[in-house]
Scaffold this motif. Structure first.
Motif, PDB file in Angstrom:
ATOM      1  N   ARG A  91     -91.689 110.733 -69.777  1.00 25.29           N
ATOM      2  CA  ARG A  91     -91.992 109.302 -69.729  1.00 25.29           C
ATOM      3  C   ARG A  91     -92.638 108.866 -68.423  1.00 25.29           C
ATOM      4  O   ARG A  91     -93.642 108.150 -68.436  1.00 25.29           O
TER       5      ARG A  91
ATOM      6  N   ASP B 217     -87.305  99.701 -64.572  1.00 21.89           N
ATOM      7  CA  ASP B 217     -88.016  99.483 -65.841  1.00 21.89           C
ATOM      8  C   ASP B 217     -87.876  98.036 -66.286  1.00 21.89           C
ATOM      9  O   ASP B 217     -88.840  97.382 -66.688  1.00 21.89           O
TER      10      ASP B 217
ATOM     11  N   TYR C 116     -91.366  96.669 -65.062  1.00 22.49           N
ATOM     12  CA  TYR C 116     -92.249  97.211 -66.106  1.00 22.49           C
ATOM     13  C   TYR C 116     -92.219  96.411 -67.401  1.00 22.49           C
ATOM     14  O   TYR C 116     -93.253  96.216 -68.037  1.00 22.49           O
TER      15      TYR C 116
ATOM     16  N   LYS D 103     -99.108  97.575 -73.547  1.00 26.05           N
ATOM     17  CA  LYS D 103     -97.674  97.526 -73.789  1.00 26.05           C
ATOM     18  C   LYS D 103     -97.249  96.142 -74.259  1.00 26.05           C
ATOM     19  O   LYS D 103     -96.158  95.974 -74.816  1.00 26.05           O
TER      20      LYS D 103
ATOM     21  N   ASP E 108    -103.952  99.305 -70.856  1.00 25.53           N
ATOM     22  CA  ASP E 108    -102.525  99.333 -71.149  1.00 25.53           C
ATOM     23  C   ASP E 108    -102.172  98.167 -72.064  1.00 25.53           C
ATOM     24  O   ASP E 108    -102.269  97.009 -71.667  1.00 25.53           O
TER      25      ASP E 108
ATOM     26  N   ARG F  86     -96.448 107.100 -68.181  1.00 23.88           N
ATOM     27  CA  ARG F  86     -96.563 105.733 -67.671  1.00 23.88           C
ATOM     28  C   ARG F  86     -97.399 105.674 -66.400  1.00 23.88           C
ATOM     29  O   ARG F  86     -98.165 104.729 -66.195  1.00 23.88           O
TER      30      ARG F  86
END
Length: 331
Positions: A181, A146, A150, A299, A297, A185
């Motif tokens: 999760r 992560d 990510y 994020k 996305d 994702r």
């Protein structure tokens, strides 16, 4: 005989809130490993049946590359596939040595850039599968994935390497059905992947006129989803405005730059319109489709996508310098 990686000291604990560690020079590692072959490595965790378990982890022991493998590509491929062979993932002592394991993870992620993508993805999936022997180790390694692959603040983020991590997590017997999760994702990561068609949406201009992504015609389309006023957005706007290759392609009508505001504070967006060049198309998402339906996305803001004339994704969630480099290379 084994190759010994020299690690950069890290902080004593690992968390997703800590900065990404500075990785060693992987090119130097590869050169030494692929061309020189071997040096004796330090000790890893070991114990005999008659001994009391001791925490003796000092380094990750690299596999011995067969001498018959002389081509750098062969040796890199072997190293990527066997990088973790000497690690016992049932040994939770590794969790307490980020100066060893986190540095090894950073170097491993960088190493995967030197082999074919499919090989790298399978290697990544295999290492996550191996952590299923202990949930603490599984959580530790997937948290590192992560953090490095990510997290939008990671300079090493790589969705194509992170997708096999998510796939392995979903298939893992360690996770229970309530841990959703990875599924969420993965669903988002599979949208607008490099090599696939970008999802269409409608934008609205300050005048009220509307258009859609697929109506725009040019050799390249640069999609810039941003929130003017944020520091990173301001820096990116300036970077794009001052990029010679982008200005050249805009003038030649080979590039369309579509800037989209995805949020609700329309008055605030209008205050910043003067900051955008007239050559850009500056619109907003009136129905909040991008944000609420997660068409793209978000994020992190800003987000940049480079598309070709057929709206195939060339670069996803890329930096402005990366887009400049791509455009210069393909002209």
């Amino acid at each position: 005989m084994f190759f010994h990686i020299v690690f950069i000291p890290l902080l004593p604990k690992v968390s997703l809130n800590q900065p990404i560690v500075m990785k060693t020079n992987i090119s130097l590692i590869l050169i030494l490993c692929l061309l020189l072959g071997a040096c004796k490595n330090g000790n890893a965790s070991s114990q005999s049946k008659s001994e009391t378990p001791q925490d003796t982890i000092k380094a990750i022991k690299m596999p011995a590359i067969p001498q018959m493998m002389t081509a750098p590509e062969q040796r890199a491929d072997f190293l990527a596939k066997h990088y973790w062979d000497n690690v016992n993932f049932a040994d939770t002592n590794y969790i307490h040595h980020p100066e060893v394991t986190e540095q090894a993870w950073a170097d491993y992620c960088d190493l995967l850039n030197h082999i074919p993508l499919e090989t790298a993805q399978q290697a990544m999936r295999n290492v996550i599968d191996r952590t299923n022997v202990d949930k603490k180790v599984f959580t530790y390694i997937t948290d590192l994935a992560d953090k490095y692959l990510y997290d939008p603040n990671s300079p090493m983020r790589n969705e194509e390497f992170y997708i096999p991590v998510l796939e392995a997590m979903i298939a893992s017997p360690v996770l229970n059905e309530t841990e959703i999760r990875p599924q969420a994702r993965l669903k988002l990561a599979q949208k607008n992947r490099i090599g696939t068609k970008a999802l269409n949406f409608t934008y609205t201009l300050a005048s009220g006129a509307q258009g859609s992504l697929y109506q725009l015609k040019a050799e390249y389309l640069l999609l810039f989803i941003n929130n003017p006023g944020c520091q990173a957005c301001t820096e990116t706007i300036e970077g794009l405005k001052n990029a010679p290759i982008i200005n050249q392609l805009l003038q030649e009508k080979k590039l369309v730059l579509l800037s989209i505001y995805p949020d609700e504070e329309l008055d605030e967006w209008k205050k910043h319109l003067s900051e955008f060049p007239n050559e850009w198309i500056n619109g907003y998402d009136k129905k909040f489709t991008i944000k609420e339906e997660q068409v793209y996305d978000l994020k992190a803001i800003p987000t940049l996508y480079l598309l070709d004339k057929d709206k195939t994704v060339l670069l996803k969630d890329a930096t402005a310098p990366a887009i400049e480099a791509y455009l210069m290379q393909h002209q």
